[in-house]
Design an enzyme around this catalytic site. Sequence first.
Site, mmCIF file in Angstrom:
data_model
loop_
_atom_site.group_PDB
_atom_site.id
_atom_site.type_symbol
_atom_site.label_atom_id
_atom_site.label_comp_id
_atom_site.label_asym_id
_atom_site.label_seq_id
_atom_site.Cartn_x
_atom_site.Cartn_y
_atom_site.Cartn_z
ATOM 1 N N GLU A 61 0.827 -1.209 0.000
ATOM 2 C CA GLU A 61 0.000 0.000 0.000
ATOM 3 C C GLU A 61 0.859 1.257 0.000
ATOM 4 O OE1 GLU A 61 -2.268 -3.089 2.547
ATOM 5 O OE2 GLU A 61 -0.194 -2.535 2.146
ATOM 6 N N CYS A 89 -2.439 -2.771 7.353
ATOM 7 C CA CYS A 89 -1.891 -2.654 8.700
ATOM 8 C C CYS A 89 -2.055 -1.197 9.150
ATOM 9 C CB CYS A 89 -0.418 -3.073 8.713
ATOM 10 S SG CYS A 89 0.701 -1.861 7.975
ATOM 11 N N CYS A 92 -0.112 1.319 6.958
ATOM 12 C CA CYS A 92 -0.677 1.520 5.623
ATOM 13 C C CYS A 92 -1.987 2.299 5.686
ATOM 14 C CB CYS A 92 -0.862 0.176 4.927
ATOM 15 S SG CYS A 92 0.719 -0.623 4.560
#
Length: 163
Positions: A61, A89, A92
């Site tokens: 990402e 996560c 990101c």
Amino acid sequence: MVQHPDPKYMRRAIELSAKAGIEERTGGVFGAVLVRKETGEIVGEGYNRVLADHDPTAHGEVLAIRNACRNLGTHVLEGCVLYTSAEPCPMCYASSLWAHVEAIYYGATYDDVKKYGQFEDADFLAEINASDEDKNVKIKQYLREEAVVPWKTYSELTDRIHY
């Protein structure tokens, strides 16, 4: 106008995830695509390169966001949609917020990446939400008076670009 979510963009993110984790072995099985919401143009792509680049921030990402920003010549991705092969996560997700991404569509869940890849993304959420005393990486404010000096100067700049 393109309707979102659109499976072709998610499938591209999934292709990139396989490239990262299986074909090239550059990192975990994570891929991402950034798309202009209105036109459907893919403006950025990325896949996990943590191992290849020796960079723990080289998530799919983040790399897709960097790629899109370079391609568009801006740090603001308003009007763009992120498709990612797995639930982002915290890093990101935060990167998406900083980039002003309009929406995120993800495939695999935190539970999936833990079950099939032993990735502990959900544990990072608990760590972030823990009190400072309970964090594994200790965090403590230090030398605030000195650190605030450049911030005060920065706040007085009349030509600064806010982001």
